[in-house]
Design a protein around this motif. Structure first.
Motif, PDB file in Angstrom:
ATOM      1  N   HIS A 228      49.494  89.773  71.350  1.00 47.41           N
ATOM      2  CA  HIS A 228      49.994  89.983  69.990  1.00 47.41           C
ATOM      3  C   HIS A 228      51.190  90.931  70.017  1.00 47.41           C
ATOM      4  O   HIS A 228      52.224  90.674  69.363  1.00 47.41           O
ATOM      5  N   GLN A 229      51.079  92.018  70.781  1.00 54.70           N
ATOM      6  CA  GLN A 229      52.167  92.985  70.885  1.00 54.70           C
ATOM      7  C   GLN A 229      53.417  92.346  71.477  1.00 54.70           C
ATOM      8  O   GLN A 229      54.542  92.572  70.999  1.00 54.70           O
ATOM      9  N   MET A 230      53.226  91.535  72.518  1.00 57.34           N
ATOM     10  CA  MET A 230      54.364  90.846  73.134  1.00 57.34           C
ATOM     11  C   MET A 230      55.055  89.922  72.149  1.00 57.34           C
ATOM     12  O   MET A 230      56.287  89.912  72.034  1.00 57.34           O
ATOM     13  N   LEU A 231      54.266  89.138  71.436  1.00 55.90           N
ATOM     14  CA  LEU A 231      54.842  88.170  70.505  1.00 55.90           C
ATOM     15  C   LEU A 231      55.552  88.860  69.344  1.00 55.90           C
ATOM     16  O   LEU A 231      56.547  88.344  68.824  1.00 55.90           O
ATOM     17  N   GLU A 232      55.053  90.023  68.928  1.00 54.19           N
ATOM     18  CA  GLU A 232      55.744  90.787  67.903  1.00 54.19           C
ATOM     19  C   GLU A 232      57.137  91.187  68.394  1.00 54.19           C
ATOM     20  O   GLU A 232      58.118  91.127  67.654  1.00 54.19           O
ATOM     21  N   GLY A 233      57.224  91.597  69.664  1.00 50.03           N
ATOM     22  CA  GLY A 233      58.517  91.952  70.234  1.00 50.03           C
ATOM     23  C   GLY A 233      59.448  90.755  70.345  1.00 50.03           C
ATOM     24  O   GLY A 233      60.650  90.855  70.061  1.00 50.03           O
TER      25      GLY A 233
END
Length: 281
Positions: A228-233
């Motif tokens: 989720h954190q990666m995709l937000e970036g």
């Protein structure tokens, strides 16, 4: 060398803290397989000794080298040829149609390892020189591995590496033979690419948003929270009408509401607002 449970936990914790990647217990075998020759080359007698040194933080270079050794740098030229067909036949023509005024295309090859994906993209553009005359093509490759990024920047590949996916015609057209070293990317394609060390859990590379992001076979190494954190970036880095290309076994749907799958192209995801943009057009 035997890996004690405590040493395995220390090394796995360091690896996750540095990369965000989870080295679960069913993958602890990688520690013994990968780090045994690593330790022997450095005169480290046991994994307990390695873990103790890493835990104390007394040798930052050793910590970085350990992380580098554990990273999976699997890649090849034109990996999954169907994907490159999709890029050349479907994605790039659509991107070009939307960038006629700027005549600039920015592509991010995220988690690029030693850079073969980025150079494969550069060759696609170079082989259509007339089509892209007057365009500014920027291909940014990034990876967390220091050694992988260093090789990518040098553009130098062994005979074994070029034999993996690179047809002989393209090898001779776009690489120069370096005696006793391998093959080096020619200036025509090297000019289109640049490489940087980057953690996918951090802010995206600078320089503006990307029209196309390739982040293939990286999500699978992370926990759902980290995905989720990666995709937000990635959502912050992509142009509103851009395209995100994931690996065949990966999906953005379960981890983020920032992307929606493209109904016409497998493995391609669009920013969530993309549908309203195309409807308005």
């Amino acid at each position: 060398m035997e890996v004690s449970p405590r040493a395995a936990m220390v090394i796995a914790r360091l690896f996750e803290q540095a990369t965000g990647q989870t080295l679960s217990q069913d993958r602890f075998w990688r520690i013994g397989t990968t780090l045994t020759p690593f330790c022997k080359a450095r005169g480290i007698d046991s994994f307990d000794q390695l873990a103790m040194t890493l835990e104390r933080g007394a040798n930052p270079e050793l910590s970085l080298d350990t992380i580098d050794a554990l990273l999976n740098n699997e890649t090849s030229f034109y990996r999954d040829p169907g994907v490159f067909g999709l890029i050349g036949d479907e994605l790039l023509p659509r991107i070009a149609a939307n960038r006629q005024r700027e005549k600039r295309i920015r592509i991010w090859s995220a988690a690029c390892s030693t850079g073969q994906e980025a150079y494969s993209l550069a060759m696609m553009f170079a082989e259509q020189g007339e089509r892209w005359a007057g365009w500014k093509i920027e291909i940014i490759g990034s990876d967390i591995s220091r050694s992988a990024v260093a090789q990518a920047r040098g553009g130098l590949y062994t005979q074994f590496e070029v034999q993996r996916g690179l047809p002989i015609r393209q090898l001779l057209a776009w690489f120069d033979h370096v005696v006793d070293s391998g093959w080096r990317a020619k200036p025509q394609i090297a000019a289109m690419v640049s490489f940087t060390r980057h953690n996918l859990l951090g802010p995206p590379p600078a320089g503006g948003r990307f029209d196309l992001i390739l982040c293939r076979n990286a999500l699978l190494y992370f926990s759902p929270e980290r995905r989720h954190q990666m995709l937000e970036g990635l959502a912050l880095a992509i142009a509103p009408d851009g395209a995100l290309l994931l690996g065949a076994g990966e999906t953005a749907r379960d981890c983020s509401s920032r992307f929606a799958s493209d109904p016409d192209m497998p493995m391609v995801y669009r920013p969530a607002a993309y549908g309203s943009l195309t409807n308005a057009a």
